[in-house]
Design a protein around this motif. Structure first.
Motif, mmCIF file in Angstrom:
data_model
loop_
_atom_site.group_PDB
_atom_site.id
_atom_site.type_symbol
_atom_site.label_atom_id
_atom_site.label_comp_id
_atom_site.label_asym_id
_atom_site.label_seq_id
_atom_site.Cartn_x
_atom_site.Cartn_y
_atom_site.Cartn_z
ATOM 1 N N ASP A 199 -21.148 26.314 96.894
ATOM 2 C CA ASP A 199 -21.812 27.547 96.474
ATOM 3 C C ASP A 199 -20.897 28.728 96.795
ATOM 4 O OD1 ASP A 199 -23.431 29.724 95.982
ATOM 5 O OD2 ASP A 199 -25.073 29.070 97.280
ATOM 6 N N ALA A 200 -20.241 29.259 95.792
ATOM 7 C CA ALA A 200 -19.261 30.325 95.988
ATOM 8 C C ALA A 200 -19.878 31.589 96.592
ATOM 9 C CB ALA A 200 -18.574 30.659 94.668
ATOM 10 N N ARG A 201 -21.199 31.736 96.482
ATOM 11 C CA ARG A 201 -21.862 32.919 97.047
ATOM 12 C C ARG A 201 -22.037 32.811 98.563
ATOM 13 N NH1 ARG A 201 -27.181 32.202 93.930
ATOM 14 N NH2 ARG A 201 -26.565 30.135 94.548
ATOM 15 N N SER A 202 -21.897 31.613 99.100
ATOM 16 C CA SER A 202 -22.127 31.388 100.534
ATOM 17 C C SER A 202 -20.832 31.204 101.295
ATOM 18 C CB SER A 202 -22.980 30.136 100.734
ATOM 19 O OG SER A 202 -24.269 30.333 100.260
ATOM 20 N N LYS A 203 -20.913 31.491 102.574
ATOM 21 C CA LYS A 203 -19.790 31.243 103.479
ATOM 22 C C LYS A 203 -20.267 30.288 104.565
ATOM 23 C CE LYS A 203 -17.508 35.751 103.017
ATOM 24 N NZ LYS A 203 -16.889 35.521 101.791
ATOM 25 N N LEU A 204 -19.428 29.320 104.878
ATOM 26 C CA LEU A 204 -19.733 28.382 105.952
ATOM 27 C C LEU A 204 -19.139 28.900 107.254
ATOM 28 C CD1 LEU A 204 -19.123 24.949 104.223
ATOM 29 C CD2 LEU A 204 -21.311 25.951 104.891
ATOM 30 N N LEU A 205 -19.907 28.760 108.308
ATOM 31 C CA LEU A 205 -19.468 29.162 109.640
ATOM 32 C C LEU A 205 -19.113 27.917 110.425
ATOM 33 C CD1 LEU A 205 -22.371 31.674 110.100
ATOM 34 C CD2 LEU A 205 -19.971 32.278 109.771
ATOM 35 N N SER A 206 -17.961 27.935 111.042
ATOM 36 C CA SER A 206 -17.539 26.812 111.877
ATOM 37 C C SER A 206 -16.893 27.362 113.145
ATOM 38 C CB SER A 206 -16.572 25.906 111.110
ATOM 39 O OG SER A 206 -15.456 26.638 110.677
ATOM 40 N N LEU A 207 -16.728 26.480 114.112
ATOM 41 C CA LEU A 207 -16.130 26.882 115.378
ATOM 42 C C LEU A 207 -14.614 26.966 115.255
ATOM 43 C CD1 LEU A 207 -18.128 24.649 117.901
ATOM 44 C CD2 LEU A 207 -18.569 27.028 117.268
ATOM 45 N N THR A 208 -14.049 27.962 115.895
ATOM 46 C CA THR A 208 -12.602 28.065 116.044
ATOM 47 C C THR A 208 -12.199 27.201 117.242
ATOM 48 O OG1 THR A 208 -12.813 29.907 117.566
ATOM 49 C CG2 THR A 208 -12.626 30.452 115.196
ATOM 50 N N ALA A 209 -10.924 27.175 117.551
ATOM 51 C CA ALA A 209 -10.465 26.460 118.752
ATOM 52 C C ALA A 209 -11.135 27.061 119.991
ATOM 53 C CB ALA A 209 -8.949 26.520 118.866
ATOM 54 N N LYS A 210 -11.212 28.392 120.042
ATOM 55 C CA LYS A 210 -11.898 29.048 121.163
ATOM 56 C C LYS A 210 -13.369 28.647 121.184
ATOM 57 C CE LYS A 210 -13.149 33.503 123.160
ATOM 58 N NZ LYS A 210 -13.139 34.961 123.014
ATOM 59 N N GLY A 211 -13.996 28.579 120.023
ATOM 60 C CA GLY A 211 -15.397 28.179 119.936
ATOM 61 C C GLY A 211 -15.617 26.759 120.430
ATOM 62 N N ARG A 212 -14.687 25.872 120.117
ATOM 63 C CA ARG A 212 -14.801 24.484 120.599
ATOM 64 C C ARG A 212 -14.655 24.423 122.112
ATOM 65 N NH1 ARG A 212 -12.094 23.889 115.835
ATOM 66 N NH2 ARG A 212 -10.051 23.636 116.800
ATOM 67 N N ARG A 213 -13.787 25.262 122.674
ATOM 68 C CA ARG A 213 -13.666 25.312 124.147
ATOM 69 C C ARG A 213 -14.952 25.855 124.764
ATOM 70 N NH1 ARG A 213 -8.556 27.186 122.642
ATOM 71 N NH2 ARG A 213 -9.114 29.339 123.129
#
Length: 152
Positions: A87-101
């Motif tokens: 869905d081009a209208r949406s953005k997915l949020l994921s963890l960065t390396a800092k987020g994984r730590r």
């Protein structure tokens, strides 16, 4: 219908758990983040990439609150946004390396907190706590869903 003393005992235990788990503090889980941010990091870490709408629905938070929360976590380097291929209208949020730590630190803190509490119980009591909490959490959700359907 449950008796009033049972209901009041469960309510008192729920309030005590909230306090003991630190949810009355401005930040939780030995982090610099409020409970909603901690839960966002945990759920994205456990479930994988999510949209802001998914987070809003899952955590039962207002979309405007989630928008500010997500922006803060992106600015702090915990999350990143990527276009959703479905869905081009949406953005997915994921963890960065800092987020994984941060996620690992949250898991370590939470596991230690639970481990410490369970150490005071027998194995049978530990299983009773697990089963009781799982049953109660499912019943709370079912009650909320049922109330929402009857209000519609």
């Amino acid at each position: 219908m449950a008796e009033l003393s049972l209901i009041d005992d469960i309510r008192a235990a729920s309030r005590l758990m909230v306090r003991e788990l630190g949810f009355m503090d401005a930040t939780v889980a030995a982090s610099d983040y409020p409970p909603s941010a901690v839960h966002t990091i945990l759920e994205i870490g456990i479930r994988g990439p999510m949209t802001s709408g998914d987070i809003s629905d899952f955590l039962r938070l207002e979309k405007s609150s989630v928008s500010r929360l997500v922006r803060k976590l992106i600015d702090c380097g915990e999350l990143r946004e990527t276009p959703d291929e479905q869905d081009a209208r949406s953005k997915l949020l994921s963890l960065t390396a800092k987020g994984r730590r941060t996620l690992e630190a949250l898991h370590a803190f939470g596991r230690q907190q639970v481990r410490g509490a369970l150490a005071a119980l027998t194995e049978a009591e530990q299983r009773t706590v697990r089963e009781g909490m799982m049953l109660y959490a499912r019943a709370l959700r079912a009650s909320r869903v049922e109330e929402g359907q009857s209000a519609a």
